[in-house]
Design a protein around this motif. Structure first.
Motif, PDB file in Angstrom:
ATOM      1  N   ALA A 126      41.866   7.621  32.760  1.00  0.00           N
ATOM      2  CA  ALA A 126      42.479   8.975  32.900  1.00  0.00           C
ATOM      3  C   ALA A 126      42.817   9.474  34.394  1.00  0.00           C
ATOM      4  O   ALA A 126      43.611  10.367  34.630  1.00  0.00           O
ATOM      5  N   ALA A 127      42.002   8.949  35.502  1.00  0.00           N
ATOM      6  CA  ALA A 127      42.378   9.013  36.743  1.00  0.00           C
ATOM      7  C   ALA A 127      43.775   8.598  37.111  1.00  0.00           C
ATOM      8  O   ALA A 127      44.577   9.169  37.966  1.00  0.00           O
ATOM      9  N   ARG A 128      44.301   7.348  36.637  1.00  0.00           N
ATOM     10  CA  ARG A 128      45.570   7.145  36.742  1.00  0.00           C
ATOM     11  C   ARG A 128      46.429   7.905  36.029  1.00  0.00           C
ATOM     12  O   ARG A 128      47.745   8.333  36.628  1.00  0.00           O
ATOM     13  N   MET A 129      46.172   8.410  34.906  1.00  0.00           N
ATOM     14  CA  MET A 129      47.146   9.153  34.165  1.00  0.00           C
ATOM     15  C   MET A 129      47.204  10.632  34.220  1.00  0.00           C
ATOM     16  O   MET A 129      48.380  11.356  34.255  1.00  0.00           O
ATOM     17  N   ALA A 130      45.982  11.246  34.811  1.00  0.00           N
ATOM     18  CA  ALA A 130      46.207  12.636  35.145  1.00  0.00           C
ATOM     19  C   ALA A 130      46.111  13.227  36.276  1.00  0.00           C
ATOM     20  O   ALA A 130      45.780  14.245  36.625  1.00  0.00           O
ATOM     21  N   GLU A 131      46.950  12.499  37.270  1.00  0.00           N
ATOM     22  CA  GLU A 131      47.284  12.929  38.396  1.00  0.00           C
ATOM     23  C   GLU A 131      47.840  14.202  38.445  1.00  0.00           C
ATOM     24  O   GLU A 131      48.963  14.551  37.772  1.00  0.00           O
ATOM     25  N   LEU A 144      31.790  12.444  33.313  1.00  0.00           N
ATOM     26  CA  LEU A 144      31.827  13.477  34.233  1.00  0.00           C
ATOM     27  C   LEU A 144      31.453  12.756  35.695  1.00  0.00           C
ATOM     28  O   LEU A 144      32.114  12.995  36.577  1.00  0.00           O
ATOM     29  N   LEU A 145      30.210  12.230  35.620  1.00  0.00           N
ATOM     30  CA  LEU A 145      29.818  11.505  36.958  1.00  0.00           C
ATOM     31  C   LEU A 145      30.824  10.705  37.347  1.00  0.00           C
ATOM     32  O   LEU A 145      31.033  10.626  38.631  1.00  0.00           O
ATOM     33  N   GLU A 146      31.571   9.899  36.655  1.00  0.00           N
ATOM     34  CA  GLU A 146      32.266   8.685  36.986  1.00  0.00           C
ATOM     35  C   GLU A 146      33.444   9.476  37.567  1.00  0.00           C
ATOM     36  O   GLU A 146      34.122   9.097  38.353  1.00  0.00           O
ATOM     37  N   LEU A 150      35.221   9.046  41.193  1.00  0.00           N
ATOM     38  CA  LEU A 150      36.619   8.912  41.575  1.00  0.00           C
ATOM     39  C   LEU A 150      37.100   9.848  42.443  1.00  0.00           C
ATOM     40  O   LEU A 150      37.936   9.326  43.513  1.00  0.00           O
ATOM     41  N   VAL A 151      37.032  10.889  42.277  1.00  0.00           N
ATOM     42  CA  VAL A 151      37.386  11.984  43.155  1.00  0.00           C
ATOM     43  C   VAL A 151      36.923  11.507  44.678  1.00  0.00           C
ATOM     44  O   VAL A 151      37.900  11.881  45.552  1.00  0.00           O
ATOM     45  N   ARG A 152      35.599  11.656  44.726  1.00  0.00           N
ATOM     46  CA  ARG A 152      35.270  11.403  46.141  1.00  0.00           C
ATOM     47  C   ARG A 152      35.725  10.117  46.792  1.00  0.00           C
ATOM     48  O   ARG A 152      35.894   9.985  48.044  1.00  0.00           O
ATOM     49  N   ALA A 153      36.128   8.922  46.036  1.00  0.00           N
ATOM     50  CA  ALA A 153      36.772   8.018  46.427  1.00  0.00           C
ATOM     51  C   ALA A 153      37.976   8.128  46.719  1.00  0.00           C
ATOM     52  O   ALA A 153      38.768   7.151  47.103  1.00  0.00           O
TER      53      ALA A 153
END
Lengths: 217, 217
Positions: A126-131, A144-146, A150-153
């Motif tokens: 999702a992180a790759r898709m939902a920018e 949610l924790l993951e 990913l946001v913090r990283a």
């Protein structure tokens, strides 16, 4: 077959009466008008005023959500119940689509390979898709924790996180972490309650704002 | 990408810890052991003890639900959110299937022709399909009211009605009507609360009982 029809049949009429009851029973609150339209829809979906009052909005959350929808950005749901509940027409008229990745074969394969859960791996996808899009999490605190990790990283840049998982283990903690983020904007709630209908209600309220005059600022 | 893994990852482990918390916090109750396994799963899905305590069981409800699943009878859900949330594997191993009729083209056409809602027309179709099966209603009070009308008219004979619609208009009233039925057996709750995850939790708990030793009586 007799043609008895219950006295209140029309969904629009039931909704209008429900919304009037909610506004009256909720009484005073400190939500903005747009935030309240979201709170109202969450209470409508849950019949739970405490849950409605527990909602927390990042100051830019409503604006960010409306903009993402109007720009046709993707909406990624953590589970299928959230995906099917979201009203598609108002998202798709701006060119957006509603995705759910948890049943994707590559997600299952990657989870098996890494010995982790599909919920976690689906958030990496999702992180790759939902920018620039919306990620809506109604079920799994681990998802949610993951996503927060990913946001913090610097590996996830959604426009808005709707994070309202339900449960007794990690749900409240994951939402407290979300509420501590400076960016991206979020909509979440305090405590254990939450769930798919809450995530659905928030996204549907945002898309209503996106198509309304108010959203056309 | 770093390989940080949250401390509680395994869904089974989270579920076991959640169920222990629920049993402890709920304290005394008058549910039977099998009813409690359903109540527990409803609380797990909602984090709402009041909602769990509000559940009401017809004396033959659990037995009727288990039997219907073990006999491979159909399960009909009122909305797609309920359909996708129900665990299919345990239903299908006995030959059953989980249906949702509300988006069927003939239902939409009939609703238009009669000037009524798809929720109501889909229950008329469900009544023909779900004889001896389970009808699970998590969303629309009007669907439940129509199903009760069909039962009273002798036009619907499900083995079990799971009726837990949520809302401010007609939801509590529709469930009070259901709880007044002598037959068929029902699982419902008192008050405004309810919803798709509640219907899903009840059906999933029943299918777990159906596959467990306890269900093999």
């Amino acid at each position: 077959m007799s043609e008895f029809v219950p006295s209140t049949v029309r969904p629009e009429e039931i909704e209008a009466r429900s919304f009037a009851i909610i506004a009256e029973e909720l009484g005073e609150h400190s939500f903005t008008e747009e935030q309240f339209s979201i709170v109202q829809r969450v209470i409508h979906a849950s019949a739970d005023f405490d849950l409605g009052r527990s909602l927390r909005f990042h100051p830019q959350a409503v604006e960010a959500g409306i903009r993402a929808i109007r720009e046709g950005r993707p909406v990624v749901a953590d589970v299928q119940m959230v995906q099917v509940g979201i009203s598609k027409a108002r998202i798709e008229r701006f060119g957006g689509r509603v995705h759910c990745l948890i049943s994707d074969p590559d997600v299952a394969e990657e989870a098996r390979r890494q010995g982790t859960t599909r919920a976690i791996v689906s958030m990496r996808k999702a992180a790759r898709m939902a920018e620039g899009g919306i990620v809506a999490i109604g079920n799994a605190p681990t998802a949610l924790l993951e996503l927060i990790r990913l946001v913090r990283a610097g590996e996830a840049r959604p426009a808005l996180i709707v994070g309202v998982p339900v449960g007794f283990v990690s749900a409240a903690e994951s939402k407290a972490q979300l509420a501590g983020l400076d960016q991206p904007p979020f909509i979440t709630n305090e405590g254990r309650k939450g769930g798919s209908p809450v995530a659905v209600a928030i996204v549907n309220a945002l898309s209503l704002l996106a198509v309304s005059e108010a959203g056309a600022r």
